[in-house]
Scaffold this motif. Structure first.
Motif, short mmCIF file in Angstrom:
data_model
loop_
_atom_site.label_atom_id
_atom_site.label_comp_id
_atom_site.label_asym_id
_atom_site.label_seq_id
_atom_site.Cartn_x
_atom_site.Cartn_y
_atom_site.Cartn_z
N LYS A 1 0.84 -1.21 0.00
CA LYS A 1 0.00 0.00 0.00
C LYS A 1 0.87 1.25 0.00
O LYS A 1 0.60 2.20 -0.73
N PHE B 1 2.33 1.69 -3.41
CA PHE B 1 1.30 2.12 -4.34
C PHE B 1 0.98 3.60 -4.14
O PHE B 1 0.86 4.36 -5.11
N ASP B 2 0.82 4.02 -2.88
CA ASP B 2 0.52 5.43 -2.60
C ASP B 2 1.64 6.34 -3.09
O ASP B 2 1.39 7.38 -3.71
N GLY C 1 1.61 6.59 -6.82
CA GLY C 1 0.61 7.56 -7.26
C GLY C 1 1.15 8.98 -7.23
O GLY C 1 0.93 9.77 -8.16
N ALA D 1 -2.10 6.06 -15.20
CA ALA D 1 -2.49 6.05 -13.79
C ALA D 1 -1.49 5.22 -12.99
O ALA D 1 -0.77 4.38 -13.55
N GLU E 1 -2.06 2.80 -11.20
CA GLU E 1 -2.41 1.39 -11.37
C GLU E 1 -1.67 0.77 -12.55
O GLU E 1 -1.47 -0.45 -12.58
N ASP E 2 -1.27 1.58 -13.51
CA ASP E 2 -0.54 1.07 -14.67
C ASP E 2 0.84 0.54 -14.28
O ASP E 2 1.43 -0.26 -15.02
N ALA F 1 1.35 -1.54 -12.09
CA ALA F 1 1.15 -2.97 -11.86
C ALA F 1 1.52 -3.78 -13.09
O ALA F 1 2.12 -4.85 -12.97
#
Length: 182
Positions: free
Chosen positions: A126, A129-130, A133, A150, A152-153, A155
């Motif tokens: 997390k 990921f944060d 971002g 984004a 998420e890309d 990933a």
């Protein structure tokens, strides 16, 4: 009291713990998180009971042996966010993530969220990921990254690198660099 640290380990217990952790780290890196615990105990020359005394569950053992990699991953993201050039930060973070994945199938499993709800792993994922971002937002604000991308890309990049690393780890753990070289 519950807040007191555990008593120091005896010399033989410290030796067993060191052997277990180094053997587990190598086994997980080479075989992924599905490396057998019995095999790890056998290669460390201890009983399976000794392994469970030191790490009661598989995920306790995993969390212990990948702790350094998790810290390095978060540190890379924090460094990337702090870099003056957002684009350089993005590139740095992606390269560092690929370096951490190279030749380490366990970290690939962690980074690609194969075990997203595992103790000690979910928080690191997390946090990465944060921060990812924020890295994306900074690069977009700077105008060096397309606005339709984004966090998420990331990933997809991590998953692709996980498969590349899995396919090449025994031959050349740094094969991924060929795709990124000019």
């Amino acid at each position: 009291m519950a807040d007191e640290p555990p008593p120091p380990l005896r010399k033989d217990a410290r030796r067993n713990r060191t052997a277990l952790l180094s053997t587990a780290k190598a086994a997980f890196a080479a075989e992924g998180l599905n490396a057998t615990l019995k095999g790890i105990a056998r290669r460390a020359e201890v009983s399976i009971g000794t392994l469970y005394r030191h790490c009661p569950t598989r995920m306790d053992l995993v969390a212990t042996v990948i702790a350094d990699k998790k810290r390095a991953w978060i540190k890379a993201a924090e460094t990337a966010v702090a870099m003056e050039s957002a684009w350089d930060g993005l590139v740095f973070f992606l390269e560092r993530t690929c370096e951490l994945q190279a030749g380490d199938l366990a970290f690939n499993d962690i980074a690609s969220m194969r075990f997203p709800h595992a103790h000690g792993i979910e928080a690191a994922g997390k946090r990465a990921f944060d921060l990812g971002g924020r890295i994306v937002e900074r690069a977009q604000a700077e105008g060096t990254l397309r606005p339709d991308l984004a966090a998420e890309d990331f990933a997809f990049i991590v998953w692709a690198q996980a498969r590349i690393s899995e396919a090449t780890h025994a031959i050349d753990p740094n094969a991924w660099r060929a795709a990124t070289s000019p």
